[in-house]
Each structure stands twice: as C-alpha cells, then as structure tokens.
Design an enzyme around this catalytic site. Structure first.
Site, PDB file in Angstrom:
ATOM      1  N   ASP A   8       0.882  -1.165   0.000  1.00 19.75           N
ATOM      2  CA  ASP A   8       0.000   0.000   0.000  1.00 19.75           C
ATOM      3  C   ASP A   8       0.921   1.215   0.000  1.00 19.75           C
ATOM      4  O   ASP A   8       1.420   1.625   1.044  1.00 19.75           O
ATOM      5  CB  ASP A   8      -0.895  -0.006   1.235  1.00 19.75           C
ATOM      6  N   GLU A  67      -1.209  -1.374  -4.996  1.00 17.38           N
ATOM      7  CA  GLU A  67      -2.392  -0.578  -5.317  1.00 17.38           C
ATOM      8  C   GLU A  67      -2.080   0.441  -6.403  1.00 17.38           C
ATOM      9  O   GLU A  67      -1.022   1.061  -6.406  1.00 17.38           O
ATOM     10  CB  GLU A  67      -2.899   0.137  -4.063  1.00 17.38           C
ATOM     11  N   ASP A 139      -2.387   1.002   7.411  1.00 19.28           N
ATOM     12  CA  ASP A 139      -1.648   0.874   6.146  1.00 19.28           C
ATOM     13  C   ASP A 139      -1.179  -0.563   5.934  1.00 19.28           C
ATOM     14  O   ASP A 139      -1.188  -1.070   4.811  1.00 19.28           O
ATOM     15  CB  ASP A 139      -0.455   1.837   6.120  1.00 19.28           C
TER      16      ASP A 139
END
EC number: 3.1.21.10
Length: 174
Positions: A8, A67, A139
């Site tokens: 992420d 991502e 996160d």
C-alpha cells in the site's frame, strides 16, 4: 505454496503485508509500515525503495500486488503517490518479482465483497481471513488486503491454465 507481498504505497507511510498462499487460503506471515519521515521527497522515495527491498530479501516473496494510483485530493498528492509506487515497483523488479496492480475497488471487492467498503471493514475482514488476534496498523492492513486480492486473482487464473497473474491484462510486465 507461494509467498505474496502486498504494498500500500505512500510517500510518508508505505504499508506492507506478506501472506503465504496455500490450498486452504492465505496464512499471515508479516506486516508493517515503512515510515519515511518529513525529509526531501527524493530521500523519502529512497527509504521506500530500501524498505520494500529489505522486506523482499527478509521474507522471500515471489510475487507482489500493489495498489494503483487513484485521484487524490490534489494533483501533487497523486504525483507523490505515483512516485512512491515507482520506488516500490523498482525494488520488486530488481528482485525479479512478478508484479500486479489492483485498484482500491478491486481489493475491497476481493476482501469484503463490495467495492464500497470502508477501511475499518477491510481491516476487520483481513483480521478474520488471516485469523489475526490484534488489529494491524491501517496501512499494513490495506497491504495485507492487497496481498489477499492478489492471491485470489492468482488462484482464479491457475486452474484455467493461464499461469501467473502477469498473463492477465492490466498487469506489469517487467
């Protein structure tokens, strides 16, 4: 059994999650956050690169899900996010990893069942799916969700003889 790294990305905090894909689902291996502090952007990107590389060398994942960039509140934030993604992708590419990209909606759909899920719902499903007894940092939880999404994508492709996730459109070929 494949070790999968989920990333992420962020220019201040980059979450990572490592899971082992088994015939019965994913098993938690490790997770955490790479914190860059408030230095110059080039220094922060170097910290992201080195941190991701260290995670790869420590745990030995063979594939990575990351991502995709979304439109942030402003263009500057989106550019910084893209640069942090680039640092993480280069770290994986240098280690010869297969790298796949997922939108936030794809990740939420794979983990929660709806692309409209909020971060807390994703975190709770990650805890449930990986049988975690405590909440990972948000996160890190997002990174674990990306790893789970990548595992689901890989397993849905493998029975059809398509091989690794790089065979699908939208994947990075490095």
């Amino acid at each position: 059994m494949t070790l999968i790294l989920g990333i992420d990305p962020g220019s201040r905090i980059t979450g990572f999650g490592v899971v082992q894909q088994t015939p019965r689902g994913c098993v938690y291996v490790a997770s955490g956050c790479i914190r860059t502090g408030a230095g110059e952007l080039a220094e922060r990107l170097q910290i992201v690169y080195r941190g991701v590389r260290e995670v790869i060398q420590t745990y030995g994942p063979v594939t990575m899900g990351i991502e995709k960039v979304f439109m942030a509140k402003n263009a500057d934030s989106a550019l910084k996010l893209g640069q942090a993604r680039g640092a993480a992708i280069v770290a994986g590419a240098e280690e010869g990893m297969e790298i796949a990209e997922y939108t936030a909606t794809q990740v939420k759909q794979a983990v929660v069942g709806t692309g409209a899920a909020n971060k807390e719902q994703v975190q709770m499903m990650v805890m449930h799916m990986l049988k975690l007894t405590s909440k990972p940092q948000i996160d890190a939880s997002d990174a674990l969700a990306i790893a789970i999404c990548h595992a689901h994508t890989r397993s849905s492709l493998l029975p059809h003889g398509l091989g690794a996730a790089r065979s699908r459109g939208g994947r990075l070929r490095l």
